[in-house]
Design an enzyme around this catalytic site. Sequence first.
Site, PDB file in Angstrom:
ATOM      1  N   HIS B  48       0.820  -1.211   0.000  1.00 51.92           N
ATOM      2  CA  HIS B  48       0.000   0.000   0.000  1.00 51.92           C
ATOM      3  C   HIS B  48       0.858   1.268   0.000  1.00 51.92           C
ATOM      4  O   HIS B  48       0.599   2.209  -0.748  1.00 51.92           O
ATOM      5  CB  HIS B  48      -0.939  -0.028   1.212  1.00 51.92           C
ATOM      6  N   GLU B  51       2.055   1.846  -3.392  1.00 47.35           N
ATOM      7  CA  GLU B  51       1.027   2.446  -4.261  1.00 47.35           C
ATOM      8  C   GLU B  51       1.119   3.975  -4.197  1.00 47.35           C
ATOM      9  O   GLU B  51       1.026   4.657  -5.212  1.00 47.35           O
ATOM     10  CB  GLU B  51      -0.357   1.948  -3.830  1.00 47.35           C
ATOM     11  N   HIS B  52       1.304   4.511  -3.002  1.00 48.47           N
ATOM     12  CA  HIS B  52       1.444   5.969  -2.867  1.00 48.47           C
ATOM     13  C   HIS B  52       2.657   6.477  -3.650  1.00 48.47           C
ATOM     14  O   HIS B  52       2.618   7.545  -4.245  1.00 48.47           O
ATOM     15  CB  HIS B  52       1.599   6.352  -1.395  1.00 48.47           C
ATOM     16  N   GLU B 126      -3.020   8.346   7.388  1.00 48.72           N
ATOM     17  CA  GLU B 126      -4.130   7.505   6.920  1.00 48.72           C
ATOM     18  C   GLU B 126      -4.420   6.396   7.949  1.00 48.72           C
ATOM     19  O   GLU B 126      -5.574   6.112   8.283  1.00 48.72           O
ATOM     20  CB  GLU B 126      -3.768   6.891   5.559  1.00 48.72           C
TER      21      GLU B 126
END
Lengths: 429, 412
Positions: B48, B51-52, B126
């Site tokens: 994840h 992905e950023h 997040e």
Amino acid sequence: MLNRTIAPKIIDPVAFDIHLPACKKHTLTNGVEVYALDLGNEDTLMVNWVFYAGNWWEKKKAVAAATNFLIKNGTSKRNAFEINEHFEYYGAYLNRTCYNETAELTLHTLGKHINELLPVVAELVQDSVFPQEEMNIYVQNAQQRLKVNLQKCEFVAGRLIDAYLFGENHPYGRYMQLDDYAAVQREDAVDFYNNYYKQGRCVIFVAGKLPKDIIETLEKHFGNLPLKPRSTSFAATVQHPIQPAAQKKHEILNDPNGVQSAIRIARPFPNRQHPDFQKVLVLNNVLGGFFGSRLMGNIREEKGYTYGIYSYLLNFTSESGWMVSTEAGRDVTADTVKEIYYEMEQLREELIDDEELMMTRNSMIGSILGDLDGPFQVIGRWKNMILNNVEEGYFERGLQIIKNITAKELQELANKYLVKEDFYELVVI
Amino acid sequence: MIQFEKFTLSNGLRVIVHEDHSTPMAVLNVMYDVGAKDEDPNKTGFAHLFEHLMFGGSGNIDDFETPLQMAGGENNAYTSNDVTNYYIQLPAENLETAFWLESDRMLSLAFSEKSLEVQRKVVIEEFKEHYINKPYGDVWFKLREMAYKQHPYRWMTIGKELSHIENASLQDVKNFFFKHYRPVNAILVVAGHVKGEQVRQLAEKWFGDIPAGDKYIRQIPDEPAQKEARVMEVKANVPLDAIYKVWHMDNRLDHGYYVADLITEVLGGGGSSRLYQRLVKEKQLFSQIECYHFGTVDKGLLAVEGKLVKGVKMEDAENAINEEIEKLKQGGITEKELTKIKNKTEATLAFEDMSVLTRANNLAFYELLGDVNLFNADRDKYFSVTGDDILKYSQKIFDPNNSSTLKYYSEN
């Protein structure tokens, strides 16, 4: 050899000629308007009944929301379970939502089941009985949901900032305390229902792959009910004075162990009828309207203070507001607030350069084009214009503004509206 | 039935084209066959975080967002335990811009220290926003660890703990990229107002010369069959008691998956579902209750979760859930319920198919599962489920020894 440093040629989206697919207006025997849009390939359909039954009309807090929620919890012929089962048996969804001026019922279904479902919607609109037992369950569960939400900083912040802008007594600023739910009596809901649904003002939107006889079918089930047509000046028949908070800056410690703060910075702003509204949508886009905005670039992509930050104009009818909203790390709260004002100041002091302005125009046009992709989105645009009483040509004028507004005009708007002293500032930890 | 064509470039990149000329838009979707389940147990959350970083510029393009916005496009991405997916939607006239951007970041990422440093912070925010600063936010960290002892579904996509994200290094980023983000591990779907031949040429032009990379061979341990009921109790600063129960179910391609999907509808799908009607409305033990499953590729979890009405005993609430499950195991479902859940499935799929973006996304996912033709075939699998399947399957999975239960008590 492919040179990957050179971008492929594009057609600037500002050159596109965009048309909002037309929707047809019909009027039922009782005067209720139906706006119909026939578009799409799947056998899917949405019917949306908008009643002037939002919290604007309630005389006691929480009545509009309770009435809207409980409208599908019992008629003289069916109990709540049988109503739910009826819609769900046909794979359909009947949702209800309560807003400020309006409250709605929305049906999503495959077109082939429409004749089984419309009579029951009409039954709910005419013959809902609000059983006491259903009322009790609703109150209890609404209170429990509120208790959980009150632990979330963003929920608390969202309520309070609206109250600062409009006042706690105004429909836009009003929020629930636990006791407000319990104070709602069955009779309150029945009264409200009789006035604002059963004999209320209503407008219908229908979109999707429409059956040929959809208007006849709606006429058959809704055309003879004692509903009244909407009227553009109706909301003005009840006045709610705006009483903004005296103090501009607020800090709330909701959870001493909180690791983030919910930040809301907002100012009052006129509604869609004001000539600046559509222009400010462009300026807002530069400030915080999308992922490539300045706030996102500075506060997320440069500093990593937050997962996301946005600005937007509030979706209210008679008044609006301009809001910046984010959840940021507790330890960087002060710096986040400072940077938000810094970005406003930049817009006041510096002209937006050509490249950024072009990017903003293109991305807004591209986004509108993408958003018109599908019947529900298109009818949503029509509905927004109709319920906000904006005149013909609003959509087209919006496009022209996006294409033609100058950097100088945007700077003037920034100087008019992005004035630090005009903003309410709230931090909830 | 939707139409599409498929071809494969010489570097192994699979390309699927789905034409739909009713929209002026085009969608370019790239799905990588990597998710949180492919992470090192000591470096979770990495897929994840990565992905950023895909938005932090690539070898030949410093800034991903600006040229896309200039072309009128929008984009986003998501990571799950199974896959990582990137999508761009833009006016069809500017389709090539999407090819240019997406191929360059597959060719080579910028690997910028600054981008890593900032995105570590963003992901930590997040994490806080969704899992720390929320009542009940830690539930699935605990439940996953209870239910999975071997399989990497035991950690969340966001990561097991903040320190794993804090410790991610640029070397980790590079290794991950060259292991997973190669054409041979990716699927490209181009959909909307596009032509097959045009896509073929553009795919060849922009993706054709990217080195194939090595096929990633996944070696993930199967979760051994659970043989004992697992129970955990926690106390936390929340306003209401809550209960969470999960049972292991079959993988995405197994018949049991479709049966489990329909079981969640019978139990928790809407106001006429069994759990809502009996436990919220009739017995008033819960203020809300839900039943759903995780939709995972490997063997997943079917879950029931509910918040108790203040004053109701945990034991009574749990017994009531068990009673409903027992009824299902004994008596199965009625013909009417079976018709209802199939009508709902039919409608859900029709509404899903309205969006070209969703179609593109689903085409990529079915190809990742093994065959893009499953997009159409999958539907029949739902409609072939019988009442008897539901009876038998509920007897199989709703075994107490196949369950994990988290009792979440309010301190207040």
